[in-house]
Write an enzyme that holds these catalytic residues in place. Structure first.
Site, PDB file in Angstrom:
ATOM      1  N   SER A 119       7.736   8.262 -45.606  1.00  0.00           N
ATOM      2  CA  SER A 119       6.472   7.800 -46.164  1.00  0.00           C
ATOM      3  C   SER A 119       6.425   6.274 -46.281  1.00  0.00           C
ATOM      4  CB  SER A 119       6.247   8.444 -47.534  1.00  0.00           C
ATOM      5  OG  SER A 119       4.998   8.104 -48.062  1.00  0.00           O
ATOM      6  N   GLU A 120       7.528   5.688 -46.743  1.00  0.00           N
ATOM      7  CA  GLU A 120       7.610   4.227 -46.875  1.00  0.00           C
ATOM      8  C   GLU A 120       7.829   3.546 -45.525  1.00  0.00           C
ATOM      9  OE1 GLU A 120       7.380   2.120 -49.813  1.00  0.00           O
ATOM     10  OE2 GLU A 120       6.371   3.944 -50.472  1.00  0.00           O
ATOM     11  N   PHE A 121       8.003   4.328 -44.491  1.00  0.00           N
ATOM     12  CA  PHE A 121       8.147   3.903 -43.100  1.00  0.00           C
ATOM     13  C   PHE A 121       9.516   3.291 -42.793  1.00  0.00           C
ATOM     14  CE2 PHE A 121       6.999   1.959 -39.018  1.00  0.00           C
ATOM     15  CZ  PHE A 121       6.254   2.982 -38.462  1.00  0.00           C
TER      16      PHE A 121
END
Length: 159
Positions: free
Chosen positions: A24-26
Site C-alpha cells: 500500500s505504501e508502495f
C-alpha cells in the site's frame, strides 16, 4: 515478505498485513529495493541499517519535509521513541517489522488482524498509514477491495 517470523509476529495474518502495508505504501514495489526496507520517502534507497537514515526530503505536492523511511515509512522522530520502547539495536528489517506491529497494537488492531477482521484493522490503522482508505492525508488511498486481495495473496485469512 515480512522478515519477522509468523511465530514472533503473532501469526501468518500479521505477516500478511505487514506485506499489505508495504504494498500500500508502495515501498515493496520500488525497483531495486530490499522489499521496501531500504526506501526513503520519494523512492530513493539507503544502505545502512544501523540507524534510521534521518534524511529530510522536501515533498512539493504537500509542501512538507518528511523523514519517512523504511518498509512502513516511519518518521525519524517516531523511530527514536520505538527504538527505546522496544529496545531495538538498529533499523534492520526485523526492527522495522517489530515497530509496525507495535504501532498496530497501539491502534488496538492486532487482534482484529489475527482473527481475520481485515476491514476493521484497516479502519483502525488508517490514521498511521496515509495510503489506507479513509486516511485523509491527501495521498493516494487504495481501495479496500484491492488491499483485501493483497492480504489474501500474502497468505492472510479473512473471516
Amino acid at each position: 515478505m515480512a522478515r519477522i517470523s509468523p511465530d514472533e509476529a503473532g501469526g501468518k495474518n500479521v505477516c500478511a498485513f505487514l506485506d499489505v502495508l508495504a504494498w500500500s505504501e508502495f515501498t515493496s514495489r520500488i525497483a531495486g529495493s530490499d522489499d521496501g526496507y531500504n526506501v526513503i520517502v520519494g523512492g530513493t534507497l539507503f544502505s545502512d541499517y544501523s540507524d534510521h537514515p534521518r534524511e529530510k526530503v522536501w515533498i512539493p505536492k504537500w509542501k512538507v519535509i518528511s523523514t519517512a523511511a523504511g518498509r512502513y515509512q516511519l518518521l525519524a522522530r517516531y523511530y527514536n521513541a520505538y527504538k527505546r520502547l522496544l529496545r531495538l539495536p538498529d533499523f534492520t528489517p526485523i526492527s522495522q517489522d517489530k515497530i509496525a506491529i507495535q504501532m498496530i497494537r497501539e491502534q488496538r488492531a492486532l487482534q482484529d488482524i489475527k482473527v481475520g477482521r481485515f476491514d476493521d484493522a484497516v479502519a483502525k490503522c488508517r490514521n498511521i498509514w496515509a495510503s489506507l482508505p479513509g486516511a485523509g492525508y491527501g495521498q493516494y488511498e487504495h481501495k479496500l477491495d484491492d488491499l483485501r486481495e493483497q492480504f489474501v495473496k500474502a497468505g492472510g485469512t479473512l473471516v
